[in-house]
Scaffold this active site. Structure first.
Site, PDB file in Angstrom:
ATOM      1  N   ASP A   1       0.802  -1.235   0.000  1.00  0.00           N
ATOM      2  CA  ASP A   1       0.000   0.000   0.000  1.00  0.00           C
ATOM      3  C   ASP A   1       0.834   1.285   0.000  1.00  0.00           C
ATOM      4  O   ASP A   1       0.274   2.370  -0.202  1.00  0.00           O
ATOM      5  CB  ASP A   1      -0.996  -0.004   1.184  1.00  0.00           C
ATOM      6  CG  ASP A   1      -0.308  -0.144   2.553  1.00  0.00           C
ATOM      7  OD1 ASP A   1      -0.936  -0.713   3.467  1.00  0.00           O
ATOM      8  OD2 ASP A   1       0.849   0.314   2.701  1.00  0.00           O
TER       9      ASP A   1
ATOM     10  N   HIS B   1       6.904  -7.519  -1.080  1.00  0.00           N
ATOM     11  CA  HIS B   1       5.901  -7.976  -2.055  1.00  0.00           C
ATOM     12  C   HIS B   1       5.586  -6.914  -3.097  1.00  0.00           C
ATOM     13  O   HIS B   1       4.553  -6.989  -3.761  1.00  0.00           O
ATOM     14  CB  HIS B   1       4.614  -8.403  -1.324  1.00  0.00           C
ATOM     15  CG  HIS B   1       4.825  -9.569  -0.409  1.00  0.00           C
ATOM     16  ND1 HIS B   1       3.980  -9.856   0.642  1.00  0.00           N
ATOM     17  CD2 HIS B   1       5.804 -10.510  -0.367  1.00  0.00           C
ATOM     18  CE1 HIS B   1       4.423 -10.943   1.276  1.00  0.00           C
ATOM     19  NE2 HIS B   1       5.519 -11.346   0.691  1.00  0.00           N
TER      20      HIS B   1
ATOM     21  N   ALA C   1      -2.235  -2.046  16.534  1.00  0.00           N
ATOM     22  CA  ALA C   1      -0.911  -1.435  16.373  1.00  0.00           C
ATOM     23  C   ALA C   1      -0.936   0.060  16.650  1.00  0.00           C
ATOM     24  O   ALA C   1      -0.027   0.599  17.298  1.00  0.00           O
ATOM     25  CB  ALA C   1      -0.415  -1.695  14.952  1.00  0.00           C
TER      26      ALA C   1
HETATM   27  C1  BV8 Z   1       7.302 -17.955  -3.037  1.00  0.00           C
HETATM   28  C2  BV8 Z   1       1.264  -9.097  -2.956  1.00  0.00           C
HETATM   29  C3  BV8 Z   1       8.758 -19.407  -4.188  1.00  0.00           C
HETATM   30  C4  BV8 Z   1       0.116  -9.200  -3.877  1.00  0.00           C
HETATM   31  C5  BV8 Z   1       1.264 -11.052  -1.492  1.00  0.00           C
HETATM   32  C6  BV8 Z   1       6.643 -22.171   2.420  1.00  0.00           C
HETATM   33  C7  BV8 Z   1       7.821 -21.604   1.988  1.00  0.00           C
HETATM   34  C8  BV8 Z   1       7.843 -20.823   0.845  1.00  0.00           C
HETATM   35  C9  BV8 Z   1       6.641 -20.571   0.119  1.00  0.00           C
HETATM   36  C10 BV8 Z   1       5.481 -21.144   0.565  1.00  0.00           C
HETATM   37  C11 BV8 Z   1       5.468 -21.940   1.691  1.00  0.00           C
HETATM   38  N1  BV8 Z   1       4.211 -22.387   1.860  1.00  0.00           N
HETATM   39  C12 BV8 Z   1       3.410 -21.864   0.885  1.00  0.00           C
HETATM   40  C13 BV8 Z   1       4.155 -21.114   0.084  1.00  0.00           C
HETATM   41  C14 BV8 Z   1       3.652 -20.389  -1.081  1.00  0.00           C
HETATM   42  C15 BV8 Z   1       3.164 -18.993  -0.742  1.00  0.00           C
HETATM   43  C16 BV8 Z   1       2.536 -18.868   0.617  1.00  0.00           C
HETATM   44  O1  BV8 Z   1       3.185 -18.465   1.562  1.00  0.00           O
HETATM   45  N2  BV8 Z   1       1.244 -19.190   0.695  1.00  0.00           N
HETATM   46  C17 BV8 Z   1       0.528 -19.039   1.944  1.00  0.00           C
HETATM   47  C18 BV8 Z   1      -0.881 -18.523   1.659  1.00  0.00           C
HETATM   48  C19 BV8 Z   1       0.536 -20.365   2.649  1.00  0.00           C
HETATM   49  N3  BV8 Z   1       4.238 -18.052  -0.867  1.00  0.00           N
HETATM   50  C20 BV8 Z   1       4.511 -17.556  -2.079  1.00  0.00           C
HETATM   51  O2  BV8 Z   1       3.953 -17.902  -3.104  1.00  0.00           O
HETATM   52  C21 BV8 Z   1       5.610 -16.506  -2.156  1.00  0.00           C
HETATM   53  N4  BV8 Z   1       6.521 -16.884  -3.185  1.00  0.00           N
HETATM   54  O3  BV8 Z   1       7.360 -18.594  -2.039  1.00  0.00           O
HETATM   55  O4  BV8 Z   1       7.988 -18.224  -4.184  1.00  0.00           O
HETATM   56  C22 BV8 Z   1       9.546 -19.341  -5.430  1.00  0.00           C
HETATM   57  C23 BV8 Z   1      10.938 -19.318  -5.334  1.00  0.00           C
HETATM   58  C24 BV8 Z   1      11.673 -19.284  -6.498  1.00  0.00           C
HETATM   59  C25 BV8 Z   1      11.036 -19.227  -7.755  1.00  0.00           C
HETATM   60  C26 BV8 Z   1       9.639 -19.209  -7.832  1.00  0.00           C
HETATM   61  C27 BV8 Z   1       8.883 -19.275  -6.670  1.00  0.00           C
HETATM   62  C28 BV8 Z   1       5.035 -15.155  -2.554  1.00  0.00           C
HETATM   63  C29 BV8 Z   1       4.197 -14.609  -1.443  1.00  0.00           C
HETATM   64  C30 BV8 Z   1       3.776 -13.169  -1.772  1.00  0.00           C
HETATM   65  C31 BV8 Z   1       2.334 -13.137  -2.198  1.00  0.00           C
HETATM   66  N5  BV8 Z   1       1.911 -11.739  -2.383  1.00  0.00           N
HETATM   67  N6  BV8 Z   1       0.933  -9.779  -1.703  1.00  0.00           N
HETATM   68  C32 BV8 Z   1      -1.021  -8.322  -3.410  1.00  0.00           C
HETATM   69  O5  BV8 Z   1      -0.967  -7.741  -2.321  1.00  0.00           O
HETATM   70  O6  BV8 Z   1      -1.988  -8.215  -4.180  1.00  0.00           O
HETATM   71  S1  BV8 Z   1       0.907 -11.778  -0.023  1.00  0.00           S
HETATM   72  C33 BV8 Z   1      -0.291 -10.958   0.841  1.00  0.00           C
HETATM   73  O7  BV8 Z   1      -0.346 -11.634   2.115  1.00  0.00           O
HETATM   74  C34 BV8 Z   1       0.014  -9.517   1.196  1.00  0.00           C
HETATM   75  O8  BV8 Z   1       1.294  -9.068   0.820  1.00  0.00           O
HETATM   76  C35 BV8 Z   1      -0.061  -9.547   2.723  1.00  0.00           C
HETATM   77  O9  BV8 Z   1       0.676  -8.580   3.300  1.00  0.00           O
HETATM   78  C36 BV8 Z   1       0.498 -10.895   2.935  1.00  0.00           C
HETATM   79  C37 BV8 Z   1       0.504 -11.496   4.290  1.00  0.00           C
HETATM   80  O10 BV8 Z   1      -0.734 -11.279   4.863  1.00  0.00           O
HETATM   81  P1  BV8 Z   1      -0.752 -10.324   6.154  1.00  0.00           P
HETATM   82  O11 BV8 Z   1      -0.033  -9.066   5.808  1.00  0.00           O
HETATM   83  O12 BV8 Z   1      -0.271 -11.073   7.323  1.00  0.00           O
HETATM   84  O13 BV8 Z   1      -2.273  -9.973   6.222  1.00  0.00           O
HETATM   85  P2  BV8 Z   1      -3.433 -10.877   6.852  1.00  0.00           P
HETATM   86  O14 BV8 Z   1      -4.725 -10.262   6.426  1.00  0.00           O
HETATM   87  O15 BV8 Z   1      -3.160 -12.316   6.587  1.00  0.00           O
HETATM   88  O16 BV8 Z   1      -3.254 -10.676   8.433  1.00  0.00           O
HETATM   89  C38 BV8 Z   1      -3.469  -9.401   9.009  1.00  0.00           C
HETATM   90  C39 BV8 Z   1      -3.091  -9.527  10.470  1.00  0.00           C
HETATM   91  O17 BV8 Z   1      -3.247  -8.250  11.072  1.00  0.00           O
HETATM   92  C40 BV8 Z   1      -3.976 -10.484  11.234  1.00  0.00           C
HETATM   93  O18 BV8 Z   1      -3.165 -11.325  12.044  1.00  0.00           O
HETATM   94  C41 BV8 Z   1      -4.831  -9.562  12.133  1.00  0.00           C
HETATM   95  O19 BV8 Z   1      -5.110 -10.156  13.387  1.00  0.00           O
HETATM   96  C42 BV8 Z   1      -3.911  -8.398  12.312  1.00  0.00           C
HETATM   97  N7  BV8 Z   1      -4.575  -7.124  12.579  1.00  0.00           N
HETATM   98  C43 BV8 Z   1      -5.816  -6.734  12.199  1.00  0.00           C
HETATM   99  N8  BV8 Z   1      -6.038  -5.459  12.651  1.00  0.00           N
HETATM  100  C44 BV8 Z   1      -4.896  -5.076  13.297  1.00  0.00           C
HETATM  101  C45 BV8 Z   1      -3.970  -6.126  13.248  1.00  0.00           C
HETATM  102  N9  BV8 Z   1      -2.747  -6.055  13.810  1.00  0.00           N
HETATM  103  C46 BV8 Z   1      -2.429  -4.901  14.448  1.00  0.00           C
HETATM  104  N10 BV8 Z   1      -3.254  -3.844  14.527  1.00  0.00           N
HETATM  105  C47 BV8 Z   1      -4.485  -3.894  13.968  1.00  0.00           C
HETATM  106  N11 BV8 Z   1      -5.326  -2.833  14.078  1.00  0.00           N
END
Ligand code: BV8
Ligand code: ZN
Length: 243
Positions: free
Chosen positions: A97, A112, A226
């Site tokens: 963002d 990312h 936060a």
């Molecule tokens: C890759 C950009 C390999 C796009 C995003 C193990 C190891 C390696 C990879 C993997 C693995 N297991 C699975 C994978 C694959 C995958 C993955 O992790 N999948 C997950 C779903 C299991 N990973 C990938 O594909 C990554 N690439 O590994 O490549 C590779 C290597 C060589 C060659 C080829 C390939 C790429 C990952 C990046 C994906 N892109 N974003 C877009 O934004 O449109 S990820 C997306 O999720 C966002 O970037 C986001 O930031 C990110 C993580 O989510 P969070 O930020 O944590 O957000 P979320 O909503 O989940 O949570 C919010 C939290 O805030 C909550 O806990 C909530 O309680 C809290 N909260 C709420 N309000 C508040 C608060 N906290 C504080 N204050 C508040 N007020």
């Protein structure tokens, strides 16, 4: 491990969508994280873009419109103050963002990518920033060669930028303190950074109103928003040389 007061020099921070929640940016996995019944994992992929670039661009254009009206909150601003205070400070964000930059943070590693950045799918030119919303034409095309443009973000299944990954791993290995703010700690390899910090002997503190897979391993948890916990802890503790 606890440092004597005033000995804290190197701090690393990992932020996720939660740090922008109080700015009005929907998180990915919260109840407001859905869009027209799609999940981020369905749309933020190269396959979805190949299949239906217009649908994926409609989602990004909708998010750009939302994010474009949001401003940094007190948590973003506390991190800007910390950056000037500590000798060695690195802010690693999963967020696309751009709110950390807007708040004034400079030492930002965008793991990312950035939603305001566009890339030519033919790679004919460097990525460019375009902050207009809504975009006049969907899907947008490269101004130089006319090929389809894509958002300058890392999709699921895509490798993270090597330089960003190396910088964030180095920060995790060298910091004395890592703050993990507003992330569900589900997306890798970002979610492994706090584990690297713990294994390297750093103190790790989580700021999140909800528990995460990291909560049981960290040294301290602020089970709060936060924008409330971070400024207070920064003012009352860290800025006094304690932690
Ligand atoms: C890759 C950009 C390999 C796009 C995003 C193990 C190891 C390696 C990879 C993997 C693995 N297991 C699975 C994978 C694959 C995958 C993955 O992790 N999948 C997950 C779903 C299991 N990973 C990938 O594909 C990554 N690439 O590994 O490549 C590779 C290597 C060589 C060659 C080829 C390939 C790429 C990952 C990046 C994906 N892109 N974003 C877009 O934004 O449109 S990820 C997306 O999720 C966002 O970037 C986001 O930031 C990110 C993580 O989510 P969070 O930020 O944590 O957000 P979320 O909503 O989940 O949570 C919010 C939290 O805030 C909550 O806990 C909530 O309680 C809290 N909260 C709420 N309000 C508040 C608060 N906290 C504080 N204050 C508040 N007020
Ligand atoms: Zn081009």
């Amino acid at each position: 491990m606890s440092l004597p007061a005033g000995q804290l020099r190197s701090v690393a921070v990992l932020t996720g969508a939660g740090i922008s929640a109080e700015s009005g940016v929907p998180t990915f996995r919260g109840e407001d994280g859905l869009w027209r019944n799609y999940r981020a994992e369905d749309l933020a992929t190269p396959q979805a873009f190949r299949r239906d670039p217009e649908l994926v661009w409609q989602w990004y254009d909708w998010r750009r419109g939302l994010i474009g009206r949001c401003r940094p909150n007190a948590a973003h601003r506390a991190l800007v103050e910390m950056e000037s205070y500590f000798e060695d400070f690195v802010l690693v964000t999963q967020n696309v963002d751009g709110l950390h930059h807007l708040a004034g943070s400079r030492a930002v590693v965008e793991l990312h990518g950035n939603i305001w950045s566009l890339c030519c799918t033919r790679g004919c030119r460097p990525d460019w920033l375009d902050r207009t919303f809504p975009l006049p034409v969907l899907p947008p095309h490269c101004p130089d060669c006319g090929a389809l443009a894509r958002p300058g973000v890392v999709w699921f299944g895509e490798a993270l930028p090597q330089a960003a990954l190396e910088a964030s791993l180095a920060a995790a290995r060298c910091c004395q303190l890592m703050l993990v703010v507003g992330t569900s700690a589900l997306v890798h390899p970002a979610a492994s950074l706090p584990v690297v910090a713990l294994q390297s002997g750093a103190r790790v503190v989580e700021v999140n109103p909800q528990p995460t897979p990291l909560s049981g391993a960290v040294d301290q948890v602020f089970r709060e928003q936060a924008a409330v916990a971070l400024p207070r802890w920064w003012r009352d503790t860290l800025a006094q040389g304690n932690r």
